[in-house]
Design a protein around this motif. Sequence first.
Motif, PDB file in Angstrom:
ATOM      1  N   ASP A   1      44.151  45.529  58.370  1.00 29.27           N
ATOM      2  CA  ASP A   1      45.375  45.025  57.747  1.00 29.27           C
ATOM      3  C   ASP A   1      45.660  45.704  56.416  1.00 29.27           C
ATOM      4  O   ASP A   1      46.814  45.795  55.991  1.00 29.27           O
ATOM      5  CB  ASP A   1      45.268  43.513  57.529  1.00 29.27           C
ATOM      6  CG  ASP A   1      45.092  42.755  58.835  1.00 29.27           C
ATOM      7  OD1 ASP A   1      45.959  42.898  59.712  1.00 29.27           O
ATOM      8  OD2 ASP A   1      44.085  42.039  58.980  1.00 29.27           O
ATOM      9  N   LEU A   2      44.600  46.124  55.734  1.00 25.15           N
ATOM     10  CA  LEU A   2      44.732  46.791  54.436  1.00 25.15           C
ATOM     11  C   LEU A   2      43.419  47.482  54.105  1.00 25.15           C
ATOM     12  O   LEU A   2      42.403  47.271  54.786  1.00 25.15           O
ATOM     13  CB  LEU A   2      45.087  45.805  53.328  1.00 25.15           C
ATOM     14  CG  LEU A   2      43.978  44.894  52.776  1.00 25.15           C
ATOM     15  CD1 LEU A   2      44.386  44.322  51.413  1.00 25.15           C
ATOM     16  CD2 LEU A   2      43.630  43.760  53.718  1.00 25.15           C
ATOM     17  N   ASN A   3      43.425  48.285  53.056  1.00 32.50           N
ATOM     18  CA  ASN A   3      42.206  48.885  52.517  1.00 32.50           C
ATOM     19  C   ASN A   3      41.874  48.260  51.182  1.00 32.50           C
ATOM     20  O   ASN A   3      42.783  47.968  50.384  1.00 32.50           O
ATOM     21  CB  ASN A   3      42.371  50.397  52.348  1.00 32.50           C
ATOM     22  CG  ASN A   3      42.106  51.162  53.633  1.00 32.50           C
ATOM     23  OD1 ASN A   3      41.024  51.039  54.207  1.00 32.50           O
ATOM     24  ND2 ASN A   3      43.081  51.935  54.094  1.00 32.50           N
ATOM     25  N   VAL A   4      40.590  48.037  50.946  1.00 29.61           N
ATOM     26  CA  VAL A   4      40.131  47.492  49.665  1.00 29.61           C
ATOM     27  C   VAL A   4      38.904  48.285  49.216  1.00 29.61           C
ATOM     28  O   VAL A   4      37.994  48.552  50.015  1.00 29.61           O
ATOM     29  CB  VAL A   4      39.747  46.002  49.765  1.00 29.61           C
ATOM     30  CG1 VAL A   4      39.485  45.436  48.370  1.00 29.61           C
ATOM     31  CG2 VAL A   4      40.828  45.188  50.466  1.00 29.61           C
ATOM     32  N   ARG A   5      38.886  48.654  47.958  1.00 30.99           N
ATOM     33  CA  ARG A   5      37.724  49.285  47.344  1.00 30.99           C
ATOM     34  C   ARG A   5      37.348  48.449  46.122  1.00 30.99           C
ATOM     35  O   ARG A   5      38.228  48.048  45.349  1.00 30.99           O
ATOM     36  CB  ARG A   5      38.020  50.724  46.932  1.00 30.99           C
ATOM     37  CG  ARG A   5      38.479  51.631  48.092  1.00 30.99           C
ATOM     38  CD  ARG A   5      37.361  51.800  49.112  1.00 30.99           C
ATOM     39  NE  ARG A   5      37.671  52.769  50.155  1.00 30.99           N
ATOM     40  CZ  ARG A   5      38.148  52.463  51.361  1.00 30.99           C
ATOM     41  NH1 ARG A   5      38.443  51.199  51.648  1.00 30.99           N
ATOM     42  NH2 ARG A   5      38.349  53.394  52.260  1.00 30.99           N
ATOM     43  N   ALA A   6      36.063  48.192  45.931  1.00 33.54           N
ATOM     44  CA  ALA A   6      35.635  47.321  44.836  1.00 33.54           C
ATOM     45  C   ALA A   6      34.479  47.936  44.077  1.00 33.54           C
ATOM     46  O   ALA A   6      33.636  48.632  44.651  1.00 33.54           O
ATOM     47  CB  ALA A   6      35.223  45.948  45.378  1.00 33.54           C
ATOM     48  N   LEU A   7      34.437  47.672  42.787  1.00 31.13           N
ATOM     49  CA  LEU A   7      33.353  48.154  41.938  1.00 31.13           C
ATOM     50  C   LEU A   7      32.402  47.017  41.625  1.00 31.13           C
ATOM     51  O   LEU A   7      32.812  45.872  41.425  1.00 31.13           O
ATOM     52  CB  LEU A   7      33.895  48.745  40.635  1.00 31.13           C
ATOM     53  CG  LEU A   7      34.536  50.137  40.766  1.00 31.13           C
ATOM     54  CD1 LEU A   7      35.994  50.034  41.172  1.00 31.13           C
ATOM     55  CD2 LEU A   7      34.387  50.931  39.482  1.00 31.13           C
ATOM     56  N   SER A   8      31.124  47.355  41.575  1.00 28.54           N
ATOM     57  CA  SER A   8      30.079  46.386  41.235  1.00 28.54           C
ATOM     58  C   SER A   8      29.102  47.030  40.263  1.00 28.54           C
ATOM     59  O   SER A   8      28.614  48.143  40.515  1.00 28.54           O
ATOM     60  CB  SER A   8      29.332  45.931  42.492  1.00 28.54           C
ATOM     61  OG  SER A   8      28.297  45.015  42.162  1.00 28.54           O
ATOM     62  N   MET A   9      28.858  46.369  39.153  1.00 29.58           N
ATOM     63  CA  MET A   9      27.948  46.870  38.120  1.00 29.58           C
ATOM     64  C   MET A   9      28.311  48.295  37.712  1.00 29.58           C
ATOM     65  O   MET A   9      27.465  49.164  37.522  1.00 29.58           O
ATOM     66  CB  MET A   9      26.497  46.795  38.605  1.00 29.58           C
ATOM     67  CG  MET A   9      26.025  45.407  38.978  1.00 29.58           C
ATOM     68  SD  MET A   9      25.964  44.255  37.575  1.00 29.58           S
ATOM     69  CE  MET A   9      24.480  44.817  36.740  1.00 29.58           C
ATOM     70  N   GLY A  10      29.627  48.536  37.602  1.00 22.33           N
ATOM     71  CA  GLY A  10      30.102  49.792  37.065  1.00 22.33           C
ATOM     72  C   GLY A  10      30.238  50.936  38.038  1.00 22.33           C
ATOM     73  O   GLY A  10      30.592  52.049  37.630  1.00 22.33           O
TER      74      GLY A  10
ATOM     75  N   GLN B   1      28.020  41.936  33.112  1.00 22.22           N
ATOM     76  CA  GLN B   1      28.293  43.069  33.991  1.00 22.22           C
ATOM     77  C   GLN B   1      28.618  42.648  35.417  1.00 22.22           C
ATOM     78  O   GLN B   1      29.339  43.350  36.131  1.00 22.22           O
ATOM     79  CB  GLN B   1      27.083  44.013  33.999  1.00 22.22           C
ATOM     80  CG  GLN B   1      26.788  44.637  32.645  1.00 22.22           C
ATOM     81  CD  GLN B   1      25.572  45.537  32.697  1.00 22.22           C
ATOM     82  OE1 GLN B   1      24.695  45.401  33.528  1.00 22.22           O
ATOM     83  NE2 GLN B   1      25.520  46.488  31.781  1.00 22.22           N
ATOM     84  N   HIS B   2      28.075  41.531  35.855  1.00 23.10           N
ATOM     85  CA  HIS B   2      28.230  41.106  37.247  1.00 23.10           C
ATOM     86  C   HIS B   2      29.614  40.539  37.530  1.00 23.10           C
ATOM     87  O   HIS B   2      30.108  40.619  38.656  1.00 23.10           O
ATOM     88  CB  HIS B   2      27.146  40.081  37.584  1.00 23.10           C
ATOM     89  CG  HIS B   2      27.092  39.671  39.021  1.00 23.10           C
ATOM     90  ND1 HIS B   2      27.042  40.576  40.056  1.00 23.10           N
ATOM     91  CD2 HIS B   2      27.084  38.436  39.603  1.00 23.10           C
ATOM     92  CE1 HIS B   2      26.995  39.935  41.209  1.00 23.10           C
ATOM     93  NE2 HIS B   2      27.028  38.635  40.965  1.00 23.10           N
TER      94      HIS B   2
END
Length: 394
Positions: free
Chosen positions: A298-307, A270-271
Amino acid sequence: MPHKPQIKIPATYMRGGTSKGVFFNLTDLPEAAQQPGEARDQLLLRVIGSPDPYGKQTDGMGGATSSTSKTVILAKSDQPDHDVDYLFGQVAIDKAFVDWSGNCGNLTAAVGSFAIASGLVAPERVPDNGIAVVRIWQKNIQKTIIAHVPITNGEVQETGDFELDGVTFPAAEVKIEFMSPVDPSEAMFPTGNLVDDLEVPGIGSFKATMINAGIPTIFLNADEIGYSGTELQEAINGDPAALERFETIRAHGAIKMGLINAVAEAAARQHTPKVAFVSPSASYTASSGKGISADAIDLNVRALSMGKLHHAMMGTAAVAIGTAAAIPGTLVNLAAGGGDRESVTFGHPSGTLKVGAAASQQAGNWIVEKVVMSRSARILMEGTVRIPGDVIPV
């Protein structure tokens, strides 16, 4: 029926970056848990309060999010030219599972502080005043990390005026250097391509940059998956269909990166890898209500962690972002405007973060010497944590 009493284990509860976790000195753990295996995992699960079908971790130290369901075990290092070994365990919330497959970059900021306070760093390496350079061996990923820890009157300086978006109060700045996040012998891009076409059955085909730097990460373009890139947590975490779609994308990306062989194996990993989506600079309002101007990033970032969509940005994912931004042609680099760059400032749900990386090509392979960012850390509580005595043999 008589029940065994609780046992007490020395522990420290710390914030590192935008995460919190329970820190242990290896030698303080019960003997059965000083080695990898079921006893260690069962201990950490009970400490954090997992598995919890209610998803709250009420009967443990966890905070029911991926950022607060973390454990760290430290020991004096036997690696040459290193001070401390750092082992990270990401504890699942609703499953009886501890993931040892990756690092936590945020909690890395607290490792140097804990190591100094616990006597794991030789006294001669800690100045009375100034900066202690703590050489960390990250055991999960077998990499070197350097923490620059401020010292005042022989003790770790935790208070200060350094502000980190995603953390409410200011603290002392801790500079972190992730050294050679990808060894020259390793493939930074496991598929051999800066951008791939990722086919996800039943969902679609997407452009993807799949990189192994800091932590294996799959970068997608926000617009290709139906987002603007300025979303906050509730826009995604409140949408079960979206979360399932991201998990399916993650699983197929993991196969293409060579991390697993079948989709079913993703549940036990999962990690890693992480999934993130990028978009060109655009203004938005962060979760704190703070306005983020397109001119400031400079940009946008969205990230998922453990779902789930992360409330800020994982430190290891920031390493991947900084590395990918420095390499012309990746989706991260293109979203930031393309071209050569040695640092990037990106927007995330809680605000902004700047990360620096210098990349070069050697014999056709991309090499990054180090990735640098600043975090902060603080001891929240120290003493002993208790778990029922029947959890593990003592």
